[in-house]
Each structure stands twice: as C-alpha cells, then as structure tokens.
Write a protein that holds these residues in place. Structure first.
Motif: not given
Length: 297
Positions: A222-250
């Motif tokens: 299964i391959t996923v490649n979702i850009g900021r111009t696609e659904e869901p919103s850029a804000e949601t993708i930003g929040a997803y990236a932020l939360n994911s990288l915060r957890r990765l940092r730990r």
C-alpha cells in the motif's frame, strides 16, 4: 485500485494496540491516532473494499483498535455488522464508546480491555472478520497470537493484517536547508531503537500466517503519497507532521548529532520562523503491506 493505507497509528511504538504505551502518554497518542485516521480515511476505505470476503461480515473483531479508526471504517462499510473493539488502553476505549454514542452506533460496538500477551484471551465471540492494523508487531509472541486468532474465527473467516514498512515521511529530502536529509537520519536512528524494542515491526507475516494454519489469499503493498494540495487540508497534514515528529524526537534525541537535534527542534518550534507549520512543501509518504488470510472452512 486506489492505493490504500490502514489507519491506526503508523507512527508510534507501543501504540494503539494491546501494547505497552504509558498511561501518561495516551492523550498525545490519541491525538495522533485521530489525525492518522483523518488523513488516511480514504485509503483505509479502499483497503477494506479490497478484502476477499465471501459475504459481508456480521461479527468483526478489531485487535488493537486504538481510538477506533478501523472500527468505524468497518461499521461504515458493513452496515449490518457489529464490532468488538479490543485494546489495552482504557482511555482509548472510552473514546471509542464516546464516538459510537455520537454516531448512534453504541448498539453496534462492544469494547474489551485486554492485554493480548496474557495467556488467556477474553471471550471475543466467533468473528467472521478479524482486523489487525499495525498491531500484531506489538505482541510478545505473535505466532501464538495468530494461532489464537485462527481458533477464534468462524470456519471460512478472514484475518486482515496490515504491517508498517516504516514511519511516514513529511519533508523533502533536501530539507531543512541547514541540515538536508535530517528526517531520514531521524528515521535511521528510530529504526535502530525499534529493532530493539519492537522487533516484529516490519515482519513478513505471510509465512507466519501460513504457519498458524491460515491460507493467504491476498498480499499487496500500500503506497500513500498525499500532498498539501490534496484532501485533507494542509493544516491537518501540518498537525500530523508536527505530532509525528514530536513523537519521533522522543526515541531519537540521544542518537542524533547536536546539529541535527537543534535543527529538529527548530522545525518543532511552532512559534519560530523555521516551524514545520510554516512550510508549504509537506506531504505524507508511507508504505504498508497488507495480508488477507482465511481460516479454511
């Protein structure tokens, strides 16, 4: 078909499963599970549609249900079905119950709190379909767990297993400007961490399923490649990236070069000029492998 993705916490060790997440972390974990479900809802639906079902399932078990992304996707797809949602986290299961009530589905969802590493599993009925998305790799003895699922399923029933090939990527390879390739180095450090703590992550479940008595009827990447111009919103993708990288940092902070850690912290500083949320080049890129395995009739 449309490339598909499972939901349920692709980004988190000891995540939404029966697993070993600390209670104090369940709130942040729940938040990222919700974002994961939102970002990848269309892909989850496509994955469910692909299942080689002989008839619409009426009794479904969601093993490691998290906050219910798979549970509710399955309820949406199979309107006559009832789902038993199993997780170790009481907080996650409470969210599942609240969502079920909000949807008017409280009569279709049963929650069971259980540690699936325990010798005896609770009574989960005789399901037609067991859904295990990014959860089997958390089992201390996954071969035993697969044999237990085989014994649970109705003859002819189906087990769907979805496994992570790795955590999602969000940044271009040349980002950030001062430390190109930072995200990939973080993931390399994370892979070393998880090889020790979650050794079955990324496993090839095909031979394990066959060894447990199943007949594997479908396996696909299964391959996923979702850009900021696609659904869901850029804000949601930003929040997803932020939360994911915060957890990765730990899990990687101690393994990174000081310059990489500083660059990562600049990305995670939501008030700073280098914040992830200010970037216009984020995307969600990830891969999973999905197996559909039948208990012979």
């Amino acid at each position: 078909m449309t490339h598909a993705h499972t939901t349920q916490a692709p980004t988190h060790a000891h995540g939404h499963t029966h697993g070993h997440a600390h209670t104090s972390d369940h709130h942040g974990e729940a938040e990222i599970l919700e974002l994961d479900a939102q970002v990848l809802a269309e892909h989850t639906a496509a994955l469910i549609d692909r299942l080689p079902l002989q008839a619409p399932p009426r009794r479904i078990v969601d093993l490691g249900c998290g906050t219910g992304a798979g549970t509710f996707a399955l309820l949406d797809r199979f309107p006559e079905a009832h789902v038993t949602a199993v997780d170790t986290s009481a907080a996650h299961l409470q969210r599942v119950r609240e969502k079920a009530c909000a949807r008017g589905d409280e009569g279709r969802v049963r929650t069971v709190q259980a540690d699936l590493d325990a010798a005896d599993w609770p009574d989960l009925g005789t399901p037609d379909l067991v859904w295990a998305s990014a959860s089997m790799h958390h089992m201390a003895d996954p071969d035993r767990a697969l044999r237990t699922v085989h014994g649970l399923l109705a003859p002819g029933g189906l087990l769907a297993v979805v496994e992570l090939s790795g955590f999602p990527r969000f940044l271009p390879a040349d980002a950030p400007e001062e430390r190109p390739g930072l995200e990939e180095r973080c993931h390399e450090a994370s892979a070393r961490f998880h090889a020790e703590h979650v050794p079955h992550r990324g496993a090839d479940w095909g031979p394990k399923l066959t060894g447990a008595g199943f007949t594997v009827e479908d396996e696909h990447v299964i391959t996923v490649n979702i850009g900021r111009t696609e659904e869901p919103s850029a804000e949601t993708i930003g929040a997803y990236a932020l939360n994911s990288l915060r957890r990765l940092r730990r899990s990687v902070a101690d393994a990174l070069a000081p310059e990489d850690l500083a660059a990562l912290d600049r990305l995670l500083d939501t008030g700073g000029p280098g914040s992830l949320l200010r970037r216009d080049d984020l995307a969600v890129r990830t891969e999973r492998t999905a197996w559909a395995a039948r208990r012979p009739a």
